[in-house]
Enzyme design. Sequence first.
Site, short mmCIF file in Angstrom:
data_model
loop_
_atom_site.label_atom_id
_atom_site.label_comp_id
_atom_site.label_asym_id
_atom_site.label_seq_id
_atom_site.Cartn_x
_atom_site.Cartn_y
_atom_site.Cartn_z
CD GLU A 256 -2.93 -1.22 0.50
OE1 GLU A 256 -3.23 -0.17 -0.09
OE2 GLU A 256 -3.53 -2.28 0.34
CB CYS A 295 -2.16 6.82 1.97
SG CYS A 295 -3.40 5.92 2.91
#
Length: 523
Positions: A256, A295
Amino acid sequence: MEKLANYLGGRWTVGDDEGTTIKDAILGTSLARVSAAGADLPAAYRWAREQGGAALRALGHAQRAALLAQVAGVLQQNRDKYYDISLRNSGTVKNDSAVDIDGGIYTLNYYAKAGATLGDASTRLDGDAVALARDNAFQSQHVLVPTRGVALLINAFNFPSWGFLEKAAPALLAGVPIVVKPATATAWLTHEMVKDIIEAKVLPEGALSLVCGGSEGLLDPLEPFDIVSFTGSADTARRLRAHPAIAERAVRFNGETDSLNSAILGPDAAPGSEAFDALVREVVREMTVKSGQKCTAIRRILVPQAWYDETAQAIGARLAKISVGDPRNESVRMGSLASSAQRANVEQGLAELRGACDTLFDGSAVPLIDVDPQVAACVAPYLLGARNGDHNALVHDLEVFGPVATLIPYRDTHHALELARRGQGSLVASLYSADPHYLADSALALADSHGRVHAVSPDVAKTQTGHGNVMPQSLHGGPGRAGGGEELGGLRALGLYQRRAAVQGSPEVIAALAARHAGATPR
Ligand code: NAP
């Protein structure tokens, strides 16, 4: 000053060098030291595989789910302490600490509830049995079983609680022991949570280990059935993928990484409309929650070219109301970045981006409250503008991990979707419109390059969960630049930690397999 201990092989030990000092993000004072030097990682991973793995596999899904509920209870009791650590180490206001701390506990509770529906078996059936021979005389049934390895969970600095728990919950529910490696800069909160869980003795020995500090040699002892679940920058992910454990021993790797997420204003959403107001609110929220260190935060705002100026003004007017400074002052809405190193990173990225863009809202004019600007890791929000998104590669490529976003005009829907895809794969895009057909068609058009598409129409203005909020029910992860990984998405998350195999045999064998999973919700 306390040196944070590592929990490895069932013992708390401290690193045998000076380690790295972690600091109060606002005051710059030292909080703790972090080191894993001298840790016997091969022995620690072996202990986790042998003790923790065996103990977890001996339990059914429902029993493991009950353990998650107990862990959530332990953390719930200590919330005030975690908020205090967050304020000091991450410089976050209460609402931002909640995203990390309460978001993590919510995710744990979600998996406790979802796991309870999986019944008492330690393994799962995957789909139905299918015939391989005439008259069903020979069949195939896929099964999912916990891997007999250890899961190494490597986390980014921005979510020391949620980042730990959103990985830990599916791994433990799947029946796999975990070794948690928090990012050094904010390891204190993860450390404290793990300490509380270990002291409460709710998990079997070996199910949970912790390694704080340097990442030297972390992947070296990994074996083929182990798993790495990584969150962090694309650069680090690239290096880890080349490590022999992954490149040669086929350790499963989930990445990720960073992402240039976009928010797109629909062609019907003129200034003054509800959808326009929803975009403006969401952009400001995303730029300022956790000082933009998410993010999933909105980095690019795509709007019809006729409304570029009005959008800039509306976002700027709201940004001007955000007070920035020390979260100990209750009037402050936005605290600091997580460390002075992050401030330096953001300032450098911002300087590069400003060189290629107009500055539409200038954070340098915002007064900082109750802080020494030389010491505190505070950066006020900046809205930049790129009138020609086709010829400005930097705005689609450079992730400034702070309160910074760029406004970009588009000509038509096709152009808007093309610009969104210039992110080379993102975690999330949000769409703002009152037209359900535009929203559905655009969502489908973005689905191949985005892990999640968040459609905001006026009827969901109050109920929508937020562009950047990662809900455990929905997939988290994205293709390409975003790392190519998949997390969460309900019980799908268990798939990373369980191996799929096909069992082929007579109808009696397949029926016996099914009987061992009776009472579970089918996958
Ligand atoms: P980072 O520097 O890549 O570090 C991430 C983690 O990897 C840290 O725990 C770090 O440990 C560890 N690490 C570094 N080198 C390693 C190595 N050689 N072997 C094993 N582990 C190693 O990222 P960050 O600065 O913490 O986080 C910011 C980035 O994360 C941003 O780009 C953001 O977009 C991304 N992010 C993505 C998501 C997502 O879900 N997609 C979520 C949050 C953040 P040390 O701290 O000890 O170096």
